[in-house]
Design an enzyme around this catalytic site. Structure first.
Site, short mmCIF file in Angstrom:
data_model
loop_
_atom_site.label_atom_id
_atom_site.label_comp_id
_atom_site.label_asym_id
_atom_site.label_seq_id
_atom_site.Cartn_x
_atom_site.Cartn_y
_atom_site.Cartn_z
CG ASP A 1 -0.85 -5.26 -16.31
OD1 ASP A 1 -1.65 -4.03 -15.62
OD2 ASP A 1 0.23 -5.97 -16.20
CG HIS B 1 2.31 -2.11 -15.42
ND1 HIS B 1 1.91 -3.08 -15.05
CD2 HIS B 1 3.21 -2.29 -15.91
CE1 HIS B 1 2.92 -4.38 -15.12
NE2 HIS B 1 3.54 -3.46 -16.12
CG ASN C 1 -3.53 -0.47 -12.64
OD1 ASN C 1 -3.01 -0.67 -11.47
ND2 ASN C 1 -2.81 -1.58 -13.68
N GLY D 1 0.94 -1.55 0.06
CA GLY D 1 -0.20 -0.32 -0.18
C GLY D 1 0.74 1.13 -0.08
CB SER D 2 4.23 2.49 -1.10
OG SER D 2 3.69 2.50 -1.94
CG ASN D 3 1.70 3.31 -6.19
OD1 ASN D 3 1.94 4.76 -6.10
ND2 ASN D 3 2.91 2.15 -5.91
CD GLU E 1 4.87 2.31 -9.16
OE1 GLU E 1 3.97 1.82 -8.17
OE2 GLU E 1 5.71 1.48 -9.41
#
Ligand code: GRF
Length: 211
Positions: free
Chosen positions: A152, A111, A109, A14-16, A181
């Site tokens: 993706d 990627h 999303n 969950g870092s994003n 990111e």
């Protein structure tokens, strides 16, 4: 302009998700991260959500005897939190088509490669970076895209490159890209939050000042 209410879907650490929540908190992203949906009870993102005071729910297909109940549970919780946008961040499942229909051009999303290269089914985690290294690509990066029915796949919203350095391992490349990111995803969602994104013939167009 009202803040965009974003639900983040995550299955992993969950870092994003954290980067998006912090960007919203610091007003770099004109949004409220109103919900975390964890695709697995083991997702590290759940305790991060507690720390960040973001409501979270664990919802995955196997909890339900039939698919319709699963979809209904997802839609109900999204409605309860008045979510208007879905950001996938390390979510390991396909988004059900019913959800894509309920959130038209409002599911993204991120990627960890430059799509359309090094993406698709089975391309996640270190596999992506190892494939980049095995191919001998000299750049990689991150892609934010709108989500369609395929893994993706969907119109590109934003991309940023990083160099592939000699001596890189999948882990060192992943770390370089993850830093990017954490910048790129809030920036890309800010474009949605400000109403600057439109899609024509499957191409994302960004209005307003050139970035
Ligand atoms: C990120 O590399 C993202 O690009 C990919 O899954 C990873 C999730 O990492 N889709 P985290 O859980 O946000 O730390």
């Amino acid at each position: 302009m009202k803040k965009l209410r974003i639900a983040v879907f995550a299955s992993g650490r969950g870092s994003n998700f954290g980067a998006l929540a912090r960007a919203a908190e610091e007003n770099r992203l004109h949004a409220e991260i109103c919900l975390l949906i964890a695709g697995s009870p083991d997702a590290g993102a759940i305790s991060l959500a507690d720390d960040l005071a973001v409501p979270s729910r664990v919802i995955f297909r196997r909890q339900f005897t039939n698919r319709q109940d699963y979809i209904r549970a997802l839609i109900t919780v999204l409605k309860e939190h008045d979510a208007r946008f879905i950001a996938l961040a390390g979510y390991m499942k396909k988004v059900p088509p019913e959800l894509l229909k309920a959130f038209p051009q409002a599911v993204t999303n991120i990627h960890p490669a430059l799509l359309p290269s090094f993406g698709g089914k089975g391309m996640y985690g270190s596999r992506v970076h190892q494939a980049v290294l095995d191919y001998g690509a000299k750049v990689s990066g991150a892609t934010v895209h709108l989500v369609d029915a395929h893994y993706d796949h969907g119109p590109v919203v934003a991309q940023r490159c990083v160099p592939v350095k000699s001596g890189d391992t999948a882990a060192s490349l992943a770390e370089r890209i993850l830093n990017v990111e954490h910048q790129l995803y809030p920036e890309a969602l800010e474009l949605f939050a400000r109403g600057r994104i439109s899609v024509r013939k499957n191409i994302v167009e960004i209005s307003g000042p050139e970035r």
